[in-house]
Structures are given as C-alpha cells and as structure tokens.
Design an enzyme around this catalytic site. Structure first.
Site, short mmCIF file in Angstrom:
data_model
loop_
_atom_site.label_atom_id
_atom_site.label_comp_id
_atom_site.label_asym_id
_atom_site.label_seq_id
_atom_site.Cartn_x
_atom_site.Cartn_y
_atom_site.Cartn_z
N HIS A 94 0.86 -1.19 0.00
CA HIS A 94 0.00 0.00 0.00
C HIS A 94 0.90 1.23 0.00
CE1 HIS A 94 -2.80 3.08 1.03
NE2 HIS A 94 -2.59 3.06 2.34
N HIS A 96 1.22 5.73 -1.09
CA HIS A 96 0.50 6.98 -1.22
C HIS A 96 1.07 7.75 -2.41
CE1 HIS A 96 -0.82 7.19 3.32
NE2 HIS A 96 -1.11 6.04 2.74
N TYR A 121 0.29 -2.92 -20.15
CA TYR A 121 1.02 -3.41 -18.99
C TYR A 121 0.21 -3.38 -17.70
CZ TYR A 121 4.48 -3.05 -22.56
OH TYR A 121 5.13 -3.19 -23.75
#
Length: 216
Positions: A94, A96, A121
């Site tokens: 995860h 940002h 892709y």
C-alpha cells in the site's frame, strides 16, 4: 542466511527503492509478505519505507498472532482482507503515490475500472482496478470493503488515499503497484487530450493471451 532472513532483506531493499524514487513519502505506506510457515512479515507503524530495519519488522505467526518485532501498521485489517480472500496472495503493498491519488479525485473516473486502457502493462499486471470510496486511514471498514470484493480484484484504489496491490510474492506486488502509479501518471498527463485508448478487442486479446483475471 535463512529463507526468512532473505525475505526480510528483500522487503527492505524493495521498499527503499520505492521510497527513493518518490512512490511514497515520509512515514506513509506499508507492506506485508507471507513467510514459508504461513505467517507474515509486516512494516511497523509510523516507520518510513525508506528506512526499514529487517530485524524490526513485525512478525505474525500462521494463526495471526503478533509474536515479535515492532507494532505493525494500523492498516492490518486491509492486509488481512487480501490474504483472507485471495489464497494466492504472497504479499500486499500500500503506497500513497501522487498520480494515483490525483487520478482518484477526478470526477469521471470509472469506479469499476479505475485505470483507462492506455497501455497493455497495467492490464497484464493488475487486471481491473476497483476504486473504493474514502475511508479514514486504519478504519477496519477498509478491510470489509476489500472482503466485499470476494477476492476478485488483486488491486484497489482507496479514493483520496492510495493504491493497494496483492501479488504472488513481494517482488510481483511491488512491480504491479509501480505499474499502477505509472499508468495513473499517464492518465493524468493525457487528461483532457482525448488520447487513443486500447480498443475493446485489443484489451480482450491481452486478457486472453496473458490469462489475466478480468472481472466484467
């Protein structure tokens, strides 16, 4: 060096690369990876992905108990939801990253197919990316939202927050989330320019040729 020691080193090597290239910043982002015994190694809460210490990674056993290392990221419900619904998941990342977050704020983004088909892709590495609504960071409801997808998506985008990708191993997950950010950057750069998208038949050919998970 044991297999787990190598995995610890690899996690820190890959996350430093992501951090050094600006795909996440400060103490944002988190990562987890399956160990050979069915446990997890997880980045600790409040740490920078650019400065992880292999010895301080949070260690969970196969029953989900925190057995050693620092306290894990507050996003554990998110990570657990992917492992619980995707048996093939060997790692979850995860971040940002800026362009993905920027694209999540655009008013006309397709919630069921977050990334426009600009290149093959993203399709090959991610399948269809689900845009989830905004949740407070660490909210267990994020995990509930992922569980609601019943394991049908390997990648989601948390609106106004950041992308999350599950992969067969930590390298695959990191490669895929990099592709997500690159594709979002292309989407932002071409927004309003009427770019030529891949045609539906071209997308179908990619999905079939590369055996891509593709929820309609």
């Amino acid at each position: 060096m044991t297999e787990e020691a190598r995995l610890r080193e690899l996690i820190c090597e890959l996350t430093k690369s992501l951090f050094d290239r600006g795909l996440t910043h400060g103490s944002t982002g988190n990562i987890s990876a399956r160990t050979a015994d069915g446990g997890l190694l997880v980045s600790p809460t409040g740490t920078s992905l650019g400065r992880l210490d292999p010895a301080q990674l949070s260690r969970f056993d196969a029953r989900g108990r925190h057995v050693s290392g620092d306290q894990p990221t507050k996003e554990m419900p998110l990570h657990s939801a992917f492992y619980d619904t995707r048996s093939q998941a060997g790692a979850v990342v995860h971040l940002h990253c800026c362009h993905a977050v920027a694209w999540s704020m655009m008013p006309d983004v397709d919630e069921d197919d977050f990334l426009p088909p600009l290149t093959p892709y993203a399709i090959m590495q991610l399948g269809r990316v689900k845009l989830l609504p905004f949740f407070r960071p660490g909210d267990p409801a994020i995990g509930d939202a992922v569980r609601g997808l019943a394991g049908k998506r390997s990648a989601v985008m948390l609106a106004n927050h950041g992308p999350v990708v599950a992969g067969k191993d930590v390298e695959a997950a990191c490669n895929a989330i990099e592709e997500l950010e690159a594709s979002a950057r292309l989407a932002v750069l071409t927004c309003g320019c009427r770019p030529r998208l891949l045609r539906k038949e071209q997308v179908r050919d990619i999905v079939t040729t590369f055996n891509v998970e593709w929820e309609a």
